[in-house]
Design a protein around this motif. Structure first.
Motif, PDB file in Angstrom:
ATOM      1  N   THR A  32       0.825  -1.209   0.000  1.00 17.59           N
ATOM      2  CA  THR A  32       0.000   0.000   0.000  1.00 17.59           C
ATOM      3  C   THR A  32       0.863   1.264   0.000  1.00 17.59           C
ATOM      4  N   ALA A  33       0.241   2.356  -0.413  1.00 16.03           N
ATOM      5  CA  ALA A  33       0.925   3.652  -0.370  1.00 16.03           C
ATOM      6  C   ALA A  33       1.249   4.050   1.059  1.00 16.03           C
ATOM      7  N   GLU A  34       0.369   3.713   1.987  1.00 12.56           N
ATOM      8  CA  GLU A  34       0.598   4.048   3.393  1.00 12.56           C
ATOM      9  C   GLU A  34       1.841   3.340   3.931  1.00 12.56           C
ATOM     10  N   GLU A  35       2.066   2.097   3.511  1.00 18.80           N
ATOM     11  CA  GLU A  35       3.268   1.382   3.938  1.00 18.80           C
ATOM     12  C   GLU A  35       4.522   2.085   3.457  1.00 18.80           C
ATOM     13  N   VAL A  36       4.495   2.552   2.235  1.00 11.91           N
ATOM     14  CA  VAL A  36       5.649   3.278   1.706  1.00 11.91           C
ATOM     15  C   VAL A  36       5.858   4.570   2.479  1.00 11.91           C
ATOM     16  N   ALA A  72      -5.275   7.716  -0.612  1.00  7.20           N
ATOM     17  CA  ALA A  72      -4.647   8.036   0.672  1.00  7.20           C
ATOM     18  C   ALA A  72      -4.599   9.538   0.918  1.00  7.20           C
ATOM     19  N   LEU A  73      -4.342  10.325  -0.136  1.00 10.11           N
ATOM     20  CA  LEU A  73      -4.191  11.771   0.015  1.00 10.11           C
ATOM     21  C   LEU A  73      -5.529  12.505   0.096  1.00 10.11           C
ATOM     22  N   TYR A  74      -6.485  12.113  -0.740  1.00 10.52           N
ATOM     23  CA  TYR A  74      -7.657  12.956  -0.934  1.00 10.52           C
ATOM     24  C   TYR A  74      -8.956  12.372  -0.385  1.00 10.52           C
ATOM     25  N   GLU A  75      -8.977  11.082  -0.120  1.00  4.76           N
ATOM     26  CA  GLU A  75     -10.191  10.473   0.404  1.00  4.76           C
ATOM     27  C   GLU A  75     -10.021  10.066   1.866  1.00  4.76           C
ATOM     28  N   GLU A  76      -9.060   9.217   2.142  1.00  2.87           N
ATOM     29  CA  GLU A  76      -8.864   8.757   3.513  1.00  2.87           C
ATOM     30  C   GLU A  76      -8.012   9.717   4.338  1.00  2.87           C
ATOM     31  N   ARG A  77      -7.245  10.571   3.665  1.00  4.14           N
ATOM     32  CA  ARG A  77      -6.340  11.515   4.342  1.00  4.14           C
ATOM     33  C   ARG A  77      -5.370  10.784   5.291  1.00  4.14           C
ATOM     34  N   SER A  78      -5.002   9.553   4.934  1.00  2.00           N
ATOM     35  CA  SER A  78      -4.000   8.824   5.709  1.00  2.00           C
ATOM     36  C   SER A  78      -2.595   9.328   5.414  1.00  2.00           C
ATOM     37  N   SER A  94      -0.463  10.786   8.233  1.00  2.00           N
ATOM     38  CA  SER A  94      -1.267  11.726   9.018  1.00  2.00           C
ATOM     39  C   SER A  94      -0.964  11.617  10.510  1.00  2.00           C
ATOM     40  N   SER A  95      -0.579  10.420  10.961  1.00  2.00           N
ATOM     41  CA  SER A  95      -0.254  10.249  12.377  1.00  2.00           C
ATOM     42  C   SER A  95       0.997  11.025  12.777  1.00  2.00           C
ATOM     43  N   ARG A 194      -3.587  21.357   1.025  1.00  2.00           N
ATOM     44  CA  ARG A 194      -3.728  21.132  -0.405  1.00  2.00           C
ATOM     45  C   ARG A 194      -4.560  19.876  -0.645  1.00  2.00           C
ATOM     46  N   GLY A 195      -5.581  20.007  -1.486  1.00  2.00           N
ATOM     47  CA  GLY A 195      -6.430  18.874  -1.817  1.00  2.00           C
ATOM     48  C   GLY A 195      -6.146  18.358  -3.211  1.00  2.00           C
ATOM     49  N   ARG A 196      -7.136  17.718  -3.818  1.00  2.00           N
ATOM     50  CA  ARG A 196      -6.965  17.117  -5.139  1.00  2.00           C
ATOM     51  C   ARG A 196      -6.683  18.203  -6.181  1.00  2.00           C
ATOM     52  N   PRO A 197      -5.675  18.011  -7.034  1.00  2.00           N
ATOM     53  CA  PRO A 197      -5.349  19.040  -8.024  1.00  2.00           C
ATOM     54  C   PRO A 197      -6.279  18.996  -9.219  1.00  2.00           C
ATOM     55  N   GLN A 198      -6.255  20.057 -10.002  1.00  2.00           N
ATOM     56  CA  GLN A 198      -6.880  20.034 -11.303  1.00  2.00           C
ATOM     57  C   GLN A 198      -5.941  19.303 -12.253  1.00  2.00           C
TER      58      GLN A 198
END
Length: 393
Positions: A32-36, A72-78, A94-95, A194-198
């Motif tokens: 997962t991205a979170e593991e990285v 991870a960045l824009y939905e779960e914000r993990s 995020s932790s 910063r949220g989801r980009p265009q």
């Protein structure tokens, strides 16, 4: 600092630690991205594409990281994109965000606000009360909208369209936008994020949103937590490495080392430090290849890099400001540079003779990268002469 045991950690073992802890060896790749993100502590986020490329290089299989990172960045914000060490934008778990904010970003945010008020006073009629009201309007607008681009906020809050003269009566004199400085200050203070980009995942045209409030963490406690997490991922490291990566004062680095009970070890570069429970030898994994992006956190992880980089290759790897190019790795060393051509092809140039096994493994990684990047074109924000040469049609 604890001195219960002292031992030597050679460059070979440092490369073995890097391979496993940075998820680069085949047996160590993440799911997962979170593991990285957790393994690397902080992903360089100045160039948005680098975050995705850094995660993709460390995931198992051929599936691309785009959907996983965006979730991870824009939905779960993990994972959270924020200003951090050395005034650089990072993506961090995020932790860990409260510790980065308290230890590193908050002091920089104070300096940023002081500088902004000074520049406004010198180059406009705007004062602190005007700035506070402008910020209140921006936050109120985001509370209604949820997310908005800088342009959308400027249309809704006309004050953001104002300009001021930066550096009047100096060589640096010029007209600057209020919007960019106000949004930067609010972001550094942790009030907006910063949220989801265009556009695609390579875009830096971010939408802004209200940030979640971070719990208050005492600065010394936050520095100890961040340094401990970094040593677990990147140790051993010298005091110079730690001071460079964190951007802290040397007294703050030493206090944090003492707080985590760091143990001194002997390195080829001098005295290094590891966590007290991290003295056991780390065996080398099977040889591995990787194509890492510009500004990758492994390539930029230490100030002293001779143990994984030939000093004679510096001119081929960096621009004049010290930004590193997209790099080719073989078994713990930087051995080349890669680039993407306008037709989408991933090309590379080796700076050393690495042998047939390595060349085949590097070619396989290039094909894996090209497979998930697809039709997207990736151009590093900070370009080096060799990368430009390789990327030419």
């Amino acid at each position: 600092m604890s001195e219960t045991r002292t031992r030597t950690i050679g460059d070979g073992e440092r490369r073995a630690r890097l391979a496993v802890r940075h998820r680069l060896a085949g047996v160590a790749r993440a799911v997962t991205a979170e593991e990285v993100g957790g393994s690397l502590v902080a992903l360089h986020g100045t160039d948005p594409a680098s975050v995705f490329l850094a995660v993709g290089a460390r995931l198992a299989g051929d599936a691309g990281p785009v959907a996983a990172v965006e979730r991870a960045l824009y939905e779960e914000r993990s994972l959270v994109r924020m200003h951090g060490m050395r005034h650089t934008v990072f993506v961090v778990p995020s932790s860990l965000a409260p510790d980065v904010q308290s230890s590193t970003t908050r002091p920089a945010a104070v300096r940023e606000r002081t500088a902004l008020l000074r520049h406004l006073a010198a180059g406009s009629s705007f004062d602190e009360a005007w700035l506070r009201e402008t910020e209140r309007l921006v936050l109120a607008e985001l509370a209604v909208r949820g997310e908005a681009t800088g342009a959308e906020l400027g249309a809704a809050v006309p004050r953001l369209r104002e300009t001021y003269v930066y550096g009047p009566d100096t060589r640096q004199e010029g007209v600057q936008s209020v919007a960019s400085r106000v949004l930067r200050a609010l972001g550094m203070e942790g009030r907006i994020v910063r949220g989801r980009p265009q556009g695609t995942w390579t875009s830096s045209r971010f939408r802004w949103a209200l940030a979640e409030e971070h719990p208050a963490v005492p600065a010394a406690e936050a520095r100890a937590e961040l340094l401990g997490r970094w040593l677990a991922a990147c140790g051993p490291a010298t005091e110079a490495d730690l001071k460079w990566w964190t951007g802290w004062k040397v007294t703050e680095v030493r206090a944090a080392l003492a707080a985590v009970g760091a143990t001194a070890v002997t390195l080829a570069a001098g005295t290094g430090f590891v966590l007290p429970d991290d003295l056991d030898p780390v065996p080398a994994p099977e040889p591995w290849a990787a194509l890492l992006p510009a500004l990758d956190p492994t390539a930029m992880g230490w100030q002293g890099r001779d143990w994984y980089q030939d000093p004679g290759h510096r001119a081929a790897l960096y621009d004049r400001s010290g930004n590193i190019a997209p790099t080719v790795w073989w078994d713990g060393r930087i051995v080349g540079v890669w680039a993407q051509r306008p037709d989408g092809g991933i090309v590379h140039r080796l700076l050393a003779d690495v042998g047939g096994e390595a060349e085949r493994a590097i070619g396989a990684e290039a094909a894996r990268l090209a497979g998930w990047v697809g039709d997207v074109r990736v151009t590093p924000r900070f370009r080096t002469p060799l990368e430009r040469e390789l990327a030419a049609p």
